[in-house]
Design a protein around this motif. Sequence first.
Motif, PDB file in Angstrom:
ATOM      1  N   GLU A 150       0.795  -1.257   0.081  1.00  0.00           N
ATOM      2  CA  GLU A 150       0.045   0.075   0.030  1.00  0.00           C
ATOM      3  C   GLU A 150       0.806   1.157  -0.136  1.00  0.00           C
ATOM      4  OE1 GLU A 150      -3.097   2.123   3.166  1.00  0.00           O
ATOM      5  OE2 GLU A 150      -2.836  -0.149   3.113  1.00  0.00           O
ATOM      6  N   LYS A 151       0.401   2.224  -0.805  1.00  0.00           N
ATOM      7  CA  LYS A 151       1.132   3.384  -0.991  1.00  0.00           C
ATOM      8  C   LYS A 151       0.934   4.290   0.327  1.00  0.00           C
ATOM      9  CE  LYS A 151       2.483   2.227  -5.155  1.00  0.00           C
ATOM     10  NZ  LYS A 151       2.380   0.963  -5.295  1.00  0.00           N
ATOM     11  N   ARG A 152       1.793   4.966   0.768  1.00  0.00           N
ATOM     12  CA  ARG A 152       1.434   5.860   2.076  1.00  0.00           C
ATOM     13  C   ARG A 152       2.430   7.007   1.820  1.00  0.00           C
ATOM     14  NH1 ARG A 152      -0.489   2.873   6.666  1.00  0.00           N
ATOM     15  NH2 ARG A 152      -1.094   0.869   6.218  1.00  0.00           N
ATOM     16  N   ALA A 153       2.377   8.010   3.028  1.00  0.00           N
ATOM     17  CA  ALA A 153       2.854   9.287   2.691  1.00  0.00           C
ATOM     18  C   ALA A 153       4.282   9.349   3.286  1.00  0.00           C
ATOM     19  CB  ALA A 153       1.986  10.298   3.575  1.00  0.00           C
ATOM     20  N   HIS A 154       4.629   8.380   4.013  1.00  0.00           N
ATOM     21  CA  HIS A 154       5.838   8.157   4.805  1.00  0.00           C
ATOM     22  C   HIS A 154       6.787   7.258   3.595  1.00  0.00           C
ATOM     23  CE1 HIS A 154       4.742   4.430   6.514  1.00  0.00           C
ATOM     24  NE2 HIS A 154       3.781   5.067   7.014  1.00  0.00           N
ATOM     25  N   PRO A 155       8.090   7.315   3.887  1.00  0.00           N
ATOM     26  CA  PRO A 155       8.742   6.367   3.154  1.00  0.00           C
ATOM     27  C   PRO A 155       8.939   4.950   3.562  1.00  0.00           C
ATOM     28  CG  PRO A 155      10.231   7.831   4.128  1.00  0.00           C
ATOM     29  CD  PRO A 155       8.887   8.426   4.578  1.00  0.00           C
TER      30      PRO A 155
END
Length: 58
Positions: free
Chosen positions: A19-24
Amino acid sequence: MPTISTASASTLQQISLIEKRAHPLLICDVDEVLLQFIPHLERFMLTMASPSRKPPTA
């Protein structure tokens, strides 16, 4: 060191499902991390075994 172009198709498939998230997100080879970490751990353990080291107080 391996790059994204040398990753296997199954590895790339698994990465694409994350899942793509805001944090690396850090994906690393644990064996390589341990090889870098072990010398520091060994030095630390030697300092813990030093006779001049005082035991912690409760």
